[in-house]
Design a protein around this motif. Structure first.
Motif, PDB file in Angstrom:
ATOM      1  N   MET A 153      24.609  57.068  42.904  1.00 30.08           N
ATOM      2  CA  MET A 153      24.359  55.659  42.686  1.00 30.08           C
ATOM      3  C   MET A 153      25.688  54.946  42.485  1.00 30.08           C
ATOM      4  N   ALA A 154      25.840  53.791  43.119  1.00 25.16           N
ATOM      5  CA  ALA A 154      27.071  53.016  43.036  1.00 25.16           C
ATOM      6  C   ALA A 154      26.944  51.953  41.957  1.00 25.16           C
ATOM      7  N   THR A 155      28.072  51.567  41.414  1.00 22.24           N
ATOM      8  CA  THR A 155      28.128  50.504  40.420  1.00 22.24           C
ATOM      9  C   THR A 155      29.123  49.463  40.886  1.00 22.24           C
ATOM     10  N   LEU A 156      28.694  48.201  40.907  1.00 24.08           N
ATOM     11  CA  LEU A 156      29.599  47.102  41.181  1.00 24.08           C
ATOM     12  C   LEU A 156      30.054  46.563  39.837  1.00 24.08           C
ATOM     13  N   THR A 157      31.356  46.583  39.600  1.00 30.43           N
ATOM     14  CA  THR A 157      31.886  46.109  38.324  1.00 30.43           C
ATOM     15  C   THR A 157      32.823  44.939  38.553  1.00 30.43           C
ATOM     16  N   ALA A 158      32.877  44.086  37.568  1.00 29.00           N
ATOM     17  CA  ALA A 158      33.832  42.977  37.544  1.00 29.00           C
ATOM     18  C   ALA A 158      34.569  43.059  36.226  1.00 29.00           C
ATOM     19  N   TRP A 159      35.863  43.328  36.293  1.00 32.66           N
ATOM     20  CA  TRP A 159      36.714  43.424  35.112  1.00 32.66           C
ATOM     21  C   TRP A 159      37.535  42.150  35.026  1.00 32.66           C
ATOM     22  N   LYS A 160      37.470  41.454  33.916  1.00 31.67           N
ATOM     23  CA  LYS A 160      38.251  40.235  33.705  1.00 31.67           C
ATOM     24  C   LYS A 160      39.413  40.555  32.772  1.00 31.67           C
ATOM     25  N   PHE A 161      40.587  40.029  33.095  1.00 31.40           N
ATOM     26  CA  PHE A 161      41.797  40.273  32.307  1.00 31.40           C
ATOM     27  C   PHE A 161      42.400  38.941  31.868  1.00 31.40           C
ATOM     28  N   PRO A 162      42.998  38.888  30.682  1.00 36.25           N
ATOM     29  CA  PRO A 162      43.512  37.631  30.149  1.00 36.25           C
ATOM     30  C   PRO A 162      44.843  37.184  30.752  1.00 36.25           C
ATOM     31  N   THR A 163      45.404  37.966  31.669  1.00 34.19           N
ATOM     32  CA  THR A 163      46.664  37.598  32.313  1.00 34.19           C
ATOM     33  C   THR A 163      46.520  37.719  33.826  1.00 34.19           C
ATOM     34  N   PRO A 164      47.350  37.001  34.586  1.00 34.80           N
ATOM     35  CA  PRO A 164      47.294  37.131  36.037  1.00 34.80           C
ATOM     36  C   PRO A 164      47.674  38.528  36.537  1.00 34.80           C
ATOM     37  N   GLU A 165      48.419  39.291  35.750  1.00 38.21           N
ATOM     38  CA  GLU A 165      48.866  40.625  36.157  1.00 38.21           C
ATOM     39  C   GLU A 165      47.880  41.731  35.768  1.00 38.21           C
ATOM     40  N   GLY A 166      46.926  41.414  34.915  1.00 40.54           N
ATOM     41  CA  GLY A 166      46.030  42.439  34.374  1.00 40.54           C
ATOM     42  C   GLY A 166      45.240  43.212  35.411  1.00 40.54           C
ATOM     43  N   ALA A 167      44.748  42.529  36.437  1.00 39.85           N
ATOM     44  CA  ALA A 167      43.943  43.206  37.461  1.00 39.85           C
ATOM     45  C   ALA A 167      44.790  44.197  38.256  1.00 39.85           C
TER      46      ALA A 167
END
Length: 170
Positions: free
Chosen positions: A1-15
């Motif tokens: 089973m696949a999981t679609l995740t969205a990770w949000k970071f507080p800086t432009p470099e975090g991702a």
């Protein structure tokens, strides 16, 4: 089973830093990254910059039309070569069938703002405790939608008729 995740970071470099972590975890066989895209939004820009991560994609990749539609819906702009138009309404309906609903879109829209970044990933076979440990201290906020095998198949079918080289028009 696949999981679609969205990770949000507080800086432009975090991702980008999170992407490096995911690459390392994949090499250690602690997660399988099937597809991913990065959104970076420097504080001085009107719109975010996006890119699909072709180097991490495998047989389960969703493709540019998926990412283009998703980011178009979230940020109100056509991205990754897809012009969001009349066909977007029908495709957006298909997104809700796979767990990407208005609430998910609104949450991401409100949280990914100038000065932040996000990593969107379709993953499988994660060793959850090891992955969580690797991201501890990263100041990441995780929004996620779990996709069942049936939902994943319906998502793929929704985009199988879209030619990635042809823009979706109004």
């Amino acid at each position: 089973m696949a999981t679609l995740t969205a990770w949000k970071f507080p800086t432009p470099e975090g991702a980008e830093q999170a992407l490096s972590t995911l690459e390392r975890l994949q090499k250690e066989e602690l997660i399988q990254v099937m597809d991913a895209a990065v959104v970076t939004w420097p504080a001085d820009r009107k719109r975010p910059k996006t890119r699909q991560l072709h180097d991490l994609t495998g047989g389960g990749a969703l493709g540019g039309s998926f990412w283009g539609l998703l980011f178009g819906l979230i940020f109100f702009v056509p991205l990754l070569g897809v012009v969001v138009g009349a066909a977007a309404g029908a495709l957006a309906g298909s997104l809700s069938d796979v767990g990407i609903d208005d609430e998910f879109i609104d949450d991401v829209r409100q949280q990914v703002t100038p000065g932040s970044s996000a990593l969107f990933a379709l993953t499988a076979n994660a060793v959850q405790d090891k992955v969580a440990e690797a991201f501890r201290g990263s100041q990441a906020q995780l929004l996620h939608t779990n996709l069942s095998s049936d939902q994943e198949e319906r998502l793929r079918e929704a985009f199988s008729d879209v030619d990635d080289d042809r823009p979706v028009q109004v």
